[in-house]
Scaffold this motif. Structure first.
Motif, PDB file in Angstrom:
ATOM      1  N   GLY A 129      43.070  52.274  59.476  1.00  0.00           N
ATOM      2  CA  GLY A 129      41.895  52.324  59.037  1.00  0.00           C
ATOM      3  C   GLY A 129      41.445  53.727  58.312  1.00  0.00           C
ATOM      4  O   GLY A 129      41.716  54.650  58.644  1.00  0.00           O
ATOM      5  N   GLY A 130      40.211  53.725  57.817  1.00  0.00           N
ATOM      6  CA  GLY A 130      39.539  54.702  57.024  1.00  0.00           C
ATOM      7  C   GLY A 130      38.281  55.093  57.733  1.00  0.00           C
ATOM      8  O   GLY A 130      37.647  56.021  56.760  1.00  0.00           O
ATOM      9  N   GLU A 141      40.881  66.708  59.896  1.00  0.00           N
ATOM     10  CA  GLU A 141      40.908  67.457  58.864  1.00  0.00           C
ATOM     11  C   GLU A 141      41.486  68.971  59.150  1.00  0.00           C
ATOM     12  O   GLU A 141      42.110  69.628  58.267  1.00  0.00           O
ATOM     13  N   ASN A 142      41.447  69.244  60.368  1.00  0.00           N
ATOM     14  CA  ASN A 142      41.932  70.655  60.744  1.00  0.00           C
ATOM     15  C   ASN A 142      43.320  70.565  61.533  1.00  0.00           C
ATOM     16  O   ASN A 142      43.637  71.603  61.997  1.00  0.00           O
ATOM     17  N   ALA A 143      43.994  69.275  61.274  1.00  0.00           N
ATOM     18  CA  ALA A 143      45.246  69.355  62.026  1.00  0.00           C
ATOM     19  C   ALA A 143      46.542  70.253  61.450  1.00  0.00           C
ATOM     20  O   ALA A 143      47.369  70.378  62.067  1.00  0.00           O
ATOM     21  N   ARG A 144      46.259  70.368  60.025  1.00  0.00           N
ATOM     22  CA  ARG A 144      47.467  71.398  59.373  1.00  0.00           C
ATOM     23  C   ARG A 144      48.629  70.534  59.556  1.00  0.00           C
ATOM     24  O   ARG A 144      49.571  71.556  59.240  1.00  0.00           O
ATOM     25  N   GLN A 156      36.032  58.298  51.759  1.00  0.00           N
ATOM     26  CA  GLN A 156      36.425  59.759  51.762  1.00  0.00           C
ATOM     27  C   GLN A 156      37.831  59.852  52.214  1.00  0.00           C
ATOM     28  O   GLN A 156      37.859  60.241  53.433  1.00  0.00           O
ATOM     29  N   PRO A 157      38.791  59.723  51.509  1.00  0.00           N
ATOM     30  CA  PRO A 157      40.106  60.204  52.336  1.00  0.00           C
ATOM     31  C   PRO A 157      40.358  61.554  52.846  1.00  0.00           C
ATOM     32  O   PRO A 157      39.668  62.495  52.279  1.00  0.00           O
ATOM     33  N   MET A 322      48.061  61.970  48.062  1.00  0.00           N
ATOM     34  CA  MET A 322      48.621  61.116  47.544  1.00  0.00           C
ATOM     35  C   MET A 322      47.973  59.808  48.086  1.00  0.00           C
ATOM     36  O   MET A 322      47.608  59.737  49.199  1.00  0.00           O
ATOM     37  N   GLN A 323      47.751  58.810  47.249  1.00  0.00           N
ATOM     38  CA  GLN A 323      46.980  57.641  47.490  1.00  0.00           C
ATOM     39  C   GLN A 323      47.895  56.395  47.037  1.00  0.00           C
ATOM     40  O   GLN A 323      48.363  56.426  45.720  1.00  0.00           O
ATOM     41  N   VAL A 324      48.233  55.578  48.030  1.00  0.00           N
ATOM     42  CA  VAL A 324      49.152  54.655  47.649  1.00  0.00           C
ATOM     43  C   VAL A 324      48.536  53.278  47.848  1.00  0.00           C
ATOM     44  O   VAL A 324      48.037  52.908  48.895  1.00  0.00           O
TER      45      VAL A 324
END
Length: 337
Positions: A129-130, A141-144, A156-157, A322-324
């Motif tokens: 899910g998004g 977002e901060n996972a690196r 907002q991917p 990358m967006q599939v």
């Protein structure tokens, strides 16, 4: 009964193979430079001693692990099981495994799982899910590491996604039914905010009915996700009571559609002669029941395979977002012919 036997150590393997412990450590890494003969001797010694290589210490030094973290909303949903199977199929070629977390369609639980999984230093993380809590989004977002959202096209991917529009998929089914002359169409499910994909399917239904100028009020709640066959049957009973002139019912999943089908059969209502039924997911049951169910194939296994390939590309140095986009397929079967 407690055993006093001690587990074999790396030093035990080294002594048996006639090498140093450091050589044993290197030999047990697939990408290390060591002669084939020495590696075979060490692996033979390890096998004879029953030694199991524990990668934890090595991972702490290299900051690499051999797994990808995955969160799924349900452990008894065949679609999500297929996605994980497709993902594992691709990752296994790199000797990587999946570590699963089960959210039960709860974004707060997902947030906790994301934090726990990230503490284990995965090479990538895949979420279903998004939509996420604000804190879960910050954690990702901060996972690196590569973050892949699946089963949806996020507004907002966070990083990358492999998915499709659930709303558009149901619109395609509505368009089909309208094109063959149906007007009084109902929708079962998608009423609980926890299942964002189900809510999107319901939203797609409403939008499509309005676009065609048809009544969109035939909306029947079916309970909290995951929707069972029993709940699908109960929802169908309510639909028949409230809107007995309904021509078509589209269900949020194949399981609820099968429940709706059995309720019609119990009442002696002909499908599709008196009412047509459509589901979502292309579960095995949808092709085997009588009559077979019209459904939407979300390409669940392909979602997993494409996600796995994307992750491997990213770990190999690919850059950029990358967006599939997966294209679901409408499968017309006996329940609507």
């Amino acid at each position: 009964m407690r055993s006093d036997r001690k587990s074999p150590t790396m030093s035990d393997v080294a002594r048996k193979a006639g090498v140093s412990a450091m050589t044993v450590s290197r030999a047990l890494k697939a990408d290390s430079v060591i002669s084939p003969e020495t590696r075979r001797a060490i692996l033979t010694a390890a096998e004879e001693l029953g030694y199991i290589f524990h990668a934890t210490a090595s991972n702490l030094r290299s900051q690499k692990t051999d797994f990808v973290a995955v969160t799924i909303p349900s452990i008894n949903n065949a679609n999500f099981a297929d996605t994980v199977a497709g993902l594992s199929e691709i990752l296994s070629g790199r000797k990587m495994q999946t570590l699963l977390g089960y959210t039960n369609y709860d974004m707060d639980v997902e947030e906790q799982l994301i934090e726990q999984l990230l503490r284990r230093n995965p090479q990538a993380i895949v979420v279903t899910g998004g939509r996420h809590t604000p804190r879960a989004r910050r954690l990702l977002e901060n996972a690196r590491i590569p973050v892949v959202e699946t089963w949806d096209v996020p507004d907002q991917p966070i990083g990358h996604y492999v998915g499709f529009s659930n709303a558009d998929a149901v619109r395609a089914m509505v368009d089909h039914f309208v094109s063959v002359g149906y007007k009084r169409i109902a929708f079962i499910g998608g009423d609980q905010g926890r299942d964002t994909r189900g809510s999107d399917r319901r939203r797609g239904f409403v939008a499509a009915m309005k676009a065609h100028g048809h009544d969109d009020i035939r909306l029947i709640a079916s309970g909290a996700p995951p929707i069972s066959m029993r709940e699908g049957a109960d929802a169908m009973a309510r639909l028949l009571q409230e809107y007995p002139d309904t021509e078509v019912v589209i269900c949020v999943s194949d399981l609820s559609a099968f429940g709706a089908l059995t309720e019609c059969q119990r009442r002696g209502i002909g499908v599709p002669d008196q009412i047509a039924i459509g589901g979502f997911g292309n579960y095995e049951i949808s092709g085997l029941c009588v009559p077979s169910l019209t459904t939407i194939d979300a390409q669940s296994r392909e979602i997993g395979r494409r996600t796995g390939s994307l992750i491997l590309d990213l770990l190999n140095g690919a850059s950029g977002s990358m967006q599939v986009n997966i294209v679901p397929g409408l499968i017309i079967r006996q329940s609507s012919l």
